[in-house]
Design a protein around this motif. Structure first.
Motif, mmCIF file in Angstrom:
data_model
loop_
_atom_site.group_PDB
_atom_site.id
_atom_site.type_symbol
_atom_site.label_atom_id
_atom_site.label_comp_id
_atom_site.label_asym_id
_atom_site.label_seq_id
_atom_site.Cartn_x
_atom_site.Cartn_y
_atom_site.Cartn_z
ATOM 1 N N ARG A 223 0.814 -1.204 0.000
ATOM 2 C CA ARG A 223 0.000 0.000 0.000
ATOM 3 C C ARG A 223 0.856 1.267 0.000
ATOM 4 N NH1 ARG A 223 -3.781 0.370 4.864
ATOM 5 N NH2 ARG A 223 -4.531 -1.602 4.117
ATOM 6 N N ARG A 227 0.507 4.423 -2.524
ATOM 7 C CA ARG A 227 0.298 5.785 -2.068
ATOM 8 C C ARG A 227 1.206 6.747 -2.801
ATOM 9 N NH1 ARG A 227 -0.577 4.045 3.394
ATOM 10 N NH2 ARG A 227 1.613 4.182 3.838
ATOM 11 N N ARG A 287 -9.678 12.054 -1.020
ATOM 12 C CA ARG A 287 -8.670 11.244 -0.322
ATOM 13 C C ARG A 287 -9.254 10.498 0.874
ATOM 14 N NH1 ARG A 287 -5.663 8.386 1.651
ATOM 15 N NH2 ARG A 287 -3.429 8.505 1.987
ATOM 16 N N TYR A 288 -10.109 11.183 1.644
ATOM 17 C CA TYR A 288 -10.583 10.578 2.892
ATOM 18 C C TYR A 288 -12.082 10.266 2.878
ATOM 19 C CZ TYR A 288 -6.106 12.459 4.325
ATOM 20 O OH TYR A 288 -4.782 12.745 4.385
ATOM 21 N N GLY A 289 -12.776 10.796 1.887
ATOM 22 C CA GLY A 289 -14.229 10.604 1.882
ATOM 23 C C GLY A 289 -14.705 9.649 0.816
ATOM 24 N N ARG B 206 -17.280 8.345 7.730
ATOM 25 C CA ARG B 206 -16.317 7.427 7.113
ATOM 26 C C ARG B 206 -14.912 7.602 7.711
ATOM 27 N NH1 ARG B 206 -15.670 5.446 1.429
ATOM 28 N NH2 ARG B 206 -13.458 5.273 1.040
ATOM 29 N N GLU B 208 -11.286 6.310 6.693
ATOM 30 C CA GLU B 208 -10.485 5.625 5.679
ATOM 31 C C GLU B 208 -9.577 4.592 6.350
ATOM 32 O OE1 GLU B 208 -9.586 5.421 1.539
ATOM 33 O OE2 GLU B 208 -11.203 6.300 2.685
ATOM 34 N N GLU B 209 -9.396 3.486 5.654
ATOM 35 C CA GLU B 209 -8.608 2.396 6.240
ATOM 36 C C GLU B 209 -7.199 2.848 6.632
ATOM 37 O OE1 GLU B 209 -7.129 -1.999 4.948
ATOM 38 O OE2 GLU B 209 -8.707 -1.085 3.780
ATOM 39 N N GLU B 210 -6.641 3.715 5.819
ATOM 40 C CA GLU B 210 -5.275 4.185 6.123
ATOM 41 C C GLU B 210 -5.243 5.014 7.398
ATOM 42 O OE1 GLU B 210 -3.008 5.874 2.840
ATOM 43 O OE2 GLU B 210 -4.413 4.833 1.546
ATOM 44 N N ASP B 213 -5.041 2.565 10.116
ATOM 45 C CA ASP B 213 -3.642 2.102 10.196
ATOM 46 C C ASP B 213 -2.778 3.135 10.911
ATOM 47 O OD1 ASP B 213 -4.397 -0.090 8.792
ATOM 48 O OD2 ASP B 213 -3.581 0.558 6.871
#
Lengths: 319, 304
Positions: A223, A227, A287-289, B206, B208-210, B213
């Motif tokens: 991953r 990225r 990126r986050y949504g 939400r 995010e999986e990262e 982590d």
């Protein structure tokens, strides 16, 4: 290209007199290690010695040929079989050509993956550099005469002037040594080609494009690596803006979040802040949504370009 | 937006930093409880009362003392007119201020903490659910420890976040001195219904999986850090995530940012860390270690 030059240099080094007891075997070893690229003879560089027709390496003075003299090997009596000549020719010409083409294709794919347009942008530079090389190779291929090839048959006359002083004794070299060298070089060349093809397959799978965030999911690589090469256009635009700001002396600290970084840029580089703020606002939901990005991609790219221009101006004004 | 409404209602009345208000509301929204640790006179009680009033929630207050019994909190069965009648204790409130929690004995503390964890009290074999939302603001005085029963780490772990109100700046203090009674005329800006609806929304934010982590990497850093005897528990990490979700929701976002996670980590982790004696003597603090972790672990952003 750097690797090619390095291998060529090694090969030439190996030809230098007095490299020790391994001297006679070194060219073979390097040719094998160098994935067959030791055969590359670019115009203007000295010809390389490993060939099916004449694997001529010189023994150390005193080892043979009497004190101060040397011995030069000729192909074995009866010549090499046909396959040696074919592999030799392939290694000498077809392989570098294939490698150059694969490298150019790989660069194109990687460039596309980074979201750069296909026919403009920085990634085109290596391609442009590769083109003269290709032309040179074609020139080399075209200039080859019939007297050089043909592995099994050609046993040419001894060179008229051996490079060192003292008497030179010309003897027929061991047949097996030349065949093994060529075979090793051929095998390692095949290995190199397989590696390159795997690299191309990887570049093709990860080539990105217009897809959203989910596209990289099937990617079989770690991953962290994914990225570093985001598939989304908005994310790539944000990354490019980060790189531009880094070039202008404002790198994002690894532990810094996008909003924190935006605040720091606001204080240190107020001209870029409105652009970065807008780009960050586009970037965060993608990126986050998990937001699809089709409408925002062009705006994000335009913002990244403007930040790049601003940073270039700032960089050129800096003392 | 709930946060703006509450902030606007409390402006000029309660001496509070924005971040503290945001974290307090976030803790309430995800169903956590708050530990307010500060010196006396910084407005902890006023804040709790004002918060209950603007949120339209019922308010209860318990002053903890060493002789307080669990029944004084939860309530008792009284014999009246030939039958046992259930008399509710002050714990049955939607916003409960527990003043000086560390002055109560461990027995009473644990009764409260059980109620915080389960959302109910059990007495004489009967279970009594607490009103929803149930939000505890417990205060502790960090400077006066004589005659107190400090909360063990396992019990501190029940609190979602520990906040300090701190002294206000002079301008805010001047406004407070010249202003009216902070609670006078303070009207609700929402009600329990909306708070409960927002609580349900928090889970949908939400992450995010990262980012998960990233949270695990922060915890790993602290657990492996020299001088840390006890790092963040799984419950702590879960609460950090929920707190970050609630912070995002308060901002009107449907997704969590690294900054939300960092703010939640700062609020939710220090009071749960147990340091080795040598580390404490060398001047290390839980807050310092949390900052160290946040500086050392890369945030999940494009690597530029």
């Amino acid at each position: 290209m750097g690797l090619l030059g390095l291998l060529h240099g090694f090969h030439l080094l190996a030809r230098v007199e007095g490299v020790g007891p391994l001297g006679p075997l070194l060219p073979l070893f390097l040719a094998a290690l160098g994935f067959g690229l030791g055969h590359l003879s670019l115009p203007g560089l000295p010809a390389l010695s490993l060939s099916a027709r004449a694997p001529t390496f010189r023994a150390s003075p005193g080892e043979a040929g009497g004190p101060g003299g040397s011995v030069a090997y000729l192909p074995p009596e009866g010549g090499f079989p046909l396959w040696v000549g074919v592999v030799d020719r392939l290694l000498a010409h077809a392989l570098p050509l294939a490698l150059a083409l694969l490298l150019a294709l790989g660069l194109l794919l990687l460039g596309r993956r980074r979201g750069l347009p296909l026919f403009r942008g920085l990634h085109l530079l290596p391609l442009l550099l590769a083109l003269p090389l290709l032309l040179g190779l074609f020139f080399l291929l075209g200039s080859l005469g019939g007297g050089e090839g043909a592995g099994g048959q050609g046993v040419g006359p001894p060179p008229s002037s051996p490079p060192s002083q003292g008497p030179v004794e010309w003897v027929h070299g061991p047949r097996a040594l030349g065949e093994v060298g060529i075979a090793l070089a051929g095998l390692s060349a095949l290995f190199t080609l397989a590696l390159l093809l795997a690299l191309l397959a990887w570049a093709w799978r990860g080539r990105g494009g217009e897809g959203g965030e989910g596209e990289g999911a099937a990617f079989p690589f770690p991953r962290a690596f994914q990225r570093s090469l985001p598939a989304s256009r908005v994310r790539r635009a944000y990354l490019e803006a980060l790189e531009a700001l880094k070039g202008a002396g404002l790198p994002r600290r690894p532990a810094e979040g996008p909003v924190e970084y935006g605040k720091r840029v606001e204080a240190a580089f107020p001209e870029a802040h409105p652009l970065l703020a807008r780009l960050t606002a586009l970037y965060l939901p993608v990126r986050y949504g998990g937001k699809a990005e089709r409408e925002e991609a062009e705006e994000a790219e335009a913002l990244a370009l403007r930040i790049l221009e601003l940073c270039s101006t700032k960089g050129s004004k800096a003392p | 937006m709930l946060y703006e409404r509450v902030q606007s209602a409390l402006r000029g009345r309660v001496l509070l930093r924005e971040e503290t208000l945001r974290l307090a509301l976030a803790a309430l929204l995800f169903g956590g409880h708050l530990l307010l640790e500060d010196v006396p006179g910084t407005g902890k009680t006023t804040f709790a009362k004002a918060l209950a009033r603007v949120l339209g929630l019922s308010f209860g207050r318990i002053q903890m003392t060493p002789d307080l019994l669990p029944q004084d909190l939860t309530g008792v069965y009284l014999y009246r007119e030939g039958s046992l009648v259930w008399e509710q204790g002050p714990i049955f409130a939607q916003v409960l201020l527990v003043d000086e929690l560390n002055r109560a004995t461990p027995r009473t503390q644990s009764a409260l903490l059980e109620a915080m964890g389960e959302g109910q009290v059990t007495l004489e074999g009967k279970t009594h659910p607490l009103p929803e939302p149930f939000f505890v603001l417990a205060t502790q005085n960090p400077v006066e420890e004589e005659g107190t029963f400090p909360l063990p780490v396992a019990q501190r772990d029940r609190f979602a976040a520990r906040l300090a109100l701190g002294y206000p700046d002079e301008k805010a203090l001047l406004e407070a001195l010249r202003g009216q009674d902070p609670l006078e005329g303070l009207a609700p800006v929402t009600d329990a219904e909306e708070v409960l609806a927002l609580r349900r929304e928090v889970r949908r934010v939400r992450v995010e999986e990262e980012l998960t982590d990233y949270l695990l990497a922060l915890a790993r850093f602290l657990r492996g850090r020299e001088g840390v005897r006890l790092g963040p528990s799984p419950r702590a990490l879960l609460q950090v995530e929920r707190l970050a979700q609630a912070l995002a929701l308060l901002e009107g976002r449907g997704f969590v940012l690294p900054e939300d996670l960092k703010a939640a980590f700062r609020a939710a982790i220090p009071h749960r860390l147990l340091l080795a004696l040598e580390a404490e003597l060398s001047g290390l603090t839980p807050e310092g270690l949390v900052e160290e972790a946040l500086e050392a672990v890369p945030a999940p952003v494009e690597a530029g």
